[in-house]
Design an enzyme around this catalytic site. Structure first.
Site, PDB file in Angstrom:
ATOM      1  N   VAL A  60       0.571  -1.031  -0.132  1.00 15.76           N
ATOM      2  CA  VAL A  60       0.269  -0.285  -0.195  1.00 15.76           C
ATOM      3  C   VAL A  60       0.423   1.713  -0.059  1.00 15.76           C
ATOM      4  CG1 VAL A  60      -2.201  -0.876   0.629  1.00 15.76           C
ATOM      5  CG2 VAL A  60       0.001   0.409   2.869  1.00 15.76           C
ATOM      6  N   SER A 138      -6.207   3.488  16.303  1.00 15.54           N
ATOM      7  CA  SER A 138      -5.403   2.921  17.485  1.00 15.54           C
ATOM      8  C   SER A 138      -5.989   3.888  18.823  1.00 15.54           C
ATOM      9  CB  SER A 138      -4.027   2.466  17.570  1.00 15.54           C
ATOM     10  OG  SER A 138      -3.870   2.107  18.700  1.00 15.54           O
ATOM     11  N   TYR A 150       4.864   5.230  15.889  1.00 13.75           N
ATOM     12  CA  TYR A 150       3.360   4.409  15.659  1.00 13.75           C
ATOM     13  C   TYR A 150       2.258   6.040  16.191  1.00 13.75           C
ATOM     14  CZ  TYR A 150      -0.216   0.870  15.758  1.00 13.75           C
ATOM     15  OH  TYR A 150      -2.094  -0.097  15.292  1.00 13.75           O
ATOM     16  N   ALA A 151       2.329   5.800  17.255  1.00 11.71           N
ATOM     17  CA  ALA A 151       1.413   6.690  18.391  1.00 11.71           C
ATOM     18  C   ALA A 151       1.038   7.886  16.798  1.00 11.71           C
ATOM     19  CB  ALA A 151       1.645   6.698  19.464  1.00 11.71           C
ATOM     20  N   ALA A 153       1.645   8.042  13.774  1.00 10.08           N
ATOM     21  CA  ALA A 153       0.518   7.638  12.738  1.00 10.08           C
ATOM     22  C   ALA A 153      -0.450   7.602  12.966  1.00 10.08           C
ATOM     23  CB  ALA A 153       1.370   5.775  11.578  1.00 10.08           C
ATOM     24  N   LYS A 154      -0.530   6.542  13.829  1.00 10.25           N
ATOM     25  CA  LYS A 154      -2.265   6.710  14.232  1.00 10.25           C
ATOM     26  C   LYS A 154      -2.815   7.608  14.141  1.00 10.25           C
ATOM     27  CE  LYS A 154      -2.526   2.416  14.085  1.00 10.25           C
ATOM     28  NZ  LYS A 154      -3.341   1.546  11.654  1.00 10.25           N
TER      29      LYS A 154
END
Ligand code: NAP
Length: 249
Positions: A60, A138, A150-151, A153-154
């Site tokens: 993706v 998330s 990750y935080a 990005a989310k």
């Protein structure tokens, strides 16, 4: 008329459960993941249950791969008007140990991936005057130790969702985000392994912190996605639904 859905990262976990649920809801489903062969189990489960599905291999984060994957889905299943941006990876580390690659890899799959997929699919949605985009955020969007990448990005997925809702609403397209808490999948299994504890102990420990007293399962997230994709959700857009067994993780 049968609508066509694309679910990314659908070879396993939340994506697989969502693909199965959307097929049961009556949509034709493109099961998209990095490796086409890995999609076989999800496709078989859908077709054995009487649904219609194809396997699509694509990264993706790769613009060309996304364009050709979406074109293939349109040709083989019909114009995709439902998109679930679920593909995801973890590259957890405390900030001082996090590498440039850890940062870039997570941003590329979650944010660039959702951007590229949404841009490719909206052409079909706008033409149809109808569409649904569901993005996987998330509870980590609220901040989580060891997950700066990750935080971010989310949390970014939530901003993307709200903007898509504003831009695409006039074309009959809604965009919503699901922010799961702890869900039992290979992703959380890998986290348990990294922490050196058994998955069973990890699940039991998580359940103690969750108000409903159990870990989440992929089907819990799939049920929320099913609602956001439904006709009845046409006035629900730009929302973030925490599917976490309580108000916070
Ligand atoms: P999972 O079991 O690890 O499955 C993720 C899938 O995404 C895998 O099949 C993976 O393929 C695929 N994928 C990774 N990179 C890709 C790429 N570049 N292009 C296409 N597919 C790609 O994860 P999960 O637990 O089901 O999580 C699904 C989503 O929910 C993710 O966005 C995750 O961040 C989010 N989420 C999960 C939890 C949780 O507790 N599990 C909580 C909150 C949010 P490979 O196997 O080939 O890598």
């Amino acid at each position: 008329m049968t609508r066509t859905a694309i679910v990314t990262g659908a070879a396993r976990g939340i994506g697989a459960a969502t693909a199965l649920r959307l097929a049961a809801d009556g949509y034709a489903v493109a099961v998209l993941d990095l490796d086409e062969a890995q999609c076989a189990d999800t496709v078989t489960a859908i077709t054995e249950a009487g649904g219609r599905a194809i396997a699509v291999g694509a990264n993706v984060a790769d613009a060309e791969a996304v364009e050709s994957a979406v074109a293939r889905v349109a040709a083989e299943l019909g114009a995709p008007t439902i998109l679930v941006n679920n593909a995801g990876i973890l590259r957890d580390n405390l900030l001082f140990k996090m590498t440039d690659d850890d940062w870039d890899a997570v941003m590329n799959v979650h944010l660039r991936g959702a951007f590229l997929m949404s841009r490719a699919v909206q052409t079909h949605q706008v033409k149809a005057g109808w569409g649904r985009i569901v993005n996987l955020s998330s509870t980590s969007a609220l901040g989580n130790r060891g997950q700066a990448n990750y935080a971010a990005a989310k949390a970014g997925m939530q901003g993307l969702t709200k903007t898509l809702a504003i831009e695409l609403g006039r074309y009959g397209v809604t965009a919503n985000a699901i922010a799961p808490g702890f869900i039992a999948t290979d992703m959380t299994r890998a986290t348990a392994e990294r922490m050196g504890i058994s998955f069973e102990d990890f699940l039991a420990g998580a359940a103690k912190e969750i108000p409903v007293g159990r870990p989440g399962y992929p089907e819990d997230v799939a049920a929320a996605a099913s609602f956001f994709c439904s006709e009845g959700a046409s006035f629900t857009s730009g929302q973030v639904l925490y599917v976490a067994g309580g108000p916070r993780a």
